[in-house]
Design a protein around this motif. Structure first.
Motif, short mmCIF file in Angstrom:
data_model
loop_
_atom_site.label_atom_id
_atom_site.label_comp_id
_atom_site.label_asym_id
_atom_site.label_seq_id
_atom_site.Cartn_x
_atom_site.Cartn_y
_atom_site.Cartn_z
N PRO A 135 0.84 -1.21 0.00
CA PRO A 135 0.00 0.00 0.00
C PRO A 135 0.87 1.27 0.00
O PRO A 135 1.96 1.26 0.57
N TYR A 136 0.41 2.29 -0.68
CA TYR A 136 1.08 3.61 -0.67
C TYR A 136 -0.04 4.61 -0.41
O TYR A 136 -0.91 4.80 -1.24
N VAL A 137 -0.04 5.20 0.77
CA VAL A 137 -1.13 6.10 1.17
C VAL A 137 -0.80 7.53 0.79
O VAL A 137 0.29 8.01 1.11
N THR A 139 -2.25 11.47 1.42
CA THR A 139 -3.13 12.10 2.41
C THR A 139 -3.45 13.55 2.04
O THR A 139 -3.05 14.48 2.74
N ARG A 153 0.62 10.69 -7.37
CA ARG A 153 -0.12 9.43 -7.55
C ARG A 153 0.47 8.64 -8.73
O ARG A 153 0.67 7.43 -8.63
N ASN A 162 0.10 -0.21 -4.33
CA ASN A 162 -1.37 -0.15 -4.32
C ASN A 162 -1.77 1.17 -3.67
O ASN A 162 -1.59 1.35 -2.47
N LEU A 163 -2.31 2.07 -4.47
CA LEU A 163 -2.60 3.41 -3.95
C LEU A 163 -3.85 3.46 -3.11
O LEU A 163 -4.82 2.76 -3.36
N CYS A 164 -3.78 4.33 -2.13
CA CYS A 164 -4.91 4.49 -1.22
C CYS A 164 -4.89 5.95 -0.78
O CYS A 164 -3.83 6.59 -0.77
N GLN A 165 -6.04 6.49 -0.43
CA GLN A 165 -6.12 7.91 -0.09
C GLN A 165 -6.95 8.12 1.16
O GLN A 165 -8.01 7.50 1.31
N CYS A 166 -6.51 8.95 2.08
CA CYS A 166 -7.31 9.26 3.26
C CYS A 166 -6.81 10.57 3.89
O CYS A 166 -5.78 11.11 3.49
N HIS A 171 -5.27 8.52 8.65
CA HIS A 171 -4.05 7.72 8.45
C HIS A 171 -3.39 7.39 9.78
O HIS A 171 -3.05 6.24 10.06
N TYR A 278 -7.11 -8.23 7.04
CA TYR A 278 -5.96 -7.33 7.20
C TYR A 278 -4.83 -7.68 6.24
O TYR A 278 -3.78 -7.05 6.27
#
Ligand code: NAP
Length: 286
Positions: A135-137, A139, A153, A162-166, A171, A278
């Motif tokens: 995962p690569y977050v 923010t 991105r 695997n991109l993720c955004q928050c 986070h 998880y």
């Protein structure tokens, strides 16, 4: 191809550089020590290197990869040299306090955190492909510029992550559970074993320790400085997680003390059922 600068050439900065150089980008690396800069150049983690922060001038995208506690200071120090329009991002393991601080210094900033690591630190353990499948977050906040977000991105996606955004605060609460709490739990496990008063039993336990103990003690045997920085900079969320963990442990202890084996089996079944959620789909057998 982009002009990329990486400030801080350790495990994360060096690994990022190895991937980006292989993709054909021009990558300038800036280290604290001249030896690190030379080593990064020699191993192909950068195409140009030095210790002068002014080297960020001309970069389209700058990755700040220095330790958590100097991430904001690094942004402050490079700001005078940045090209107008340069996009700045970081990789720090906490975001809540870092993101607003850097955004105030450089509006074209996007917070980031690649969720990949190793038990050791430093450029010597940097490897290509570290972020592949991890995962690569990112923010972003209300003030993050969409073009800057898209730029970071695209680079993170090119690493195979695997991109993720928050939100930065979300986070920090989430990583308290799955990254910072495990470090404290795993190190406590190792130290509890060390608390065995009979040296012969302790030695036998060390001889018998196999794959289960290797798995459960791994993150507790990581870099102490990083664990300390995570706790210092994500203190509130980590304390909440530790409190809930303590309660969970107390419940298990009570079930064992009262010999409530049905309830214990039920609790362990709940844990077994929850675990795959998880883990990445391909690794549920681990
Ligand atoms: P690292 O291997 O220890 O590398 C840190 C780098 O920063 C080194 O190149 C070092 O330079 C430089 N540096 C150290 N202290 C500095 C200072 N006071 N001022 C300027 N530069 C300094 O650390 P890392 O594991 O790559 O971590 C870097 C960042 O990645 C941190 O923000 C961390 O939270 C984040 N991160 C780490 C992991 C992980 O598991 N390790 C995972 C995801 C994100 P010299 O070599 O020249 O001394």
């Amino acid at each position: 191809m982009e002009q990329i600068a990486i400030v801080g050439l350790g495990l994360i900065g060096g690994s990022l550089g190895l991937d980006l150089v292989r993709q054909g980008h021009s990558v300038v690396g800036i280290a604290r020590r001249a030896e690190t800069a030379e080593a990064a150049l020699a191993m192909g983690a950068v195409t140009k290197a030095g210790t002068d922060l002014a080297l960020v001038a001309g970069a389209d995208v700058v990755f700040i990869c220095t330790p958590i506690d100097v991430t904001v200071a690094t942004a402050e120090a490079i700001a005078p040299y940045l090209s107008e329009g340069a996009v700045v991002t970081d990789v720090a393991s906490v975001k809540g306090e870092i993101v607003p601080a850097i955004a105030a210094l450089w509006p074209n900033f996007v917070g980031g955190h690649p969720m990949a690591g190793k038990a050791e630190a430093g450029l010597a353990v940097a490897v290509a492909g570290l972020f592949q499948g991890r995962p690569y977050v990112l923010t972003p906040t209300d003030t993050t510029k969409p073009e800057a977000l898209e730029r970071v991105r695209a680079i993170a996606a090119s690493l195979g992550a695997n991109l993720c955004q928050c939100h930065p605060d979300q986070h920090d609460r989430a990583v308290a559970w799955i990254s910072h709490l495990p470090v404290m739990v795993s190190s406590s496990l190792i130290l509890a074993c060390q608390g065995e008063v009979d040296p012969a039993i302790r030695e036998l336990a060390q001889t018998l320790a196999s794959s289960g103990f290797q798995d459960t003690s791994r993150v507790g045997g990581g870099v102490p400085e990083l664990g300390t920085l995570m706790a210092r900079h994500n203190r509130a969320a980590l304390l909440d997680a530790l409190t809930q963990y303590q309660q969970q442990l107390e419940q298990l202890k009570a079930l064992i003390a009262t010999e409530d084996w049905d309830a214990l089996r039920e609790t362990l079944t709940q844990a077994k059922t929850a675990r795959p959620s998880y883990l990445p789909a391909a690794s549920t057998q681990r």
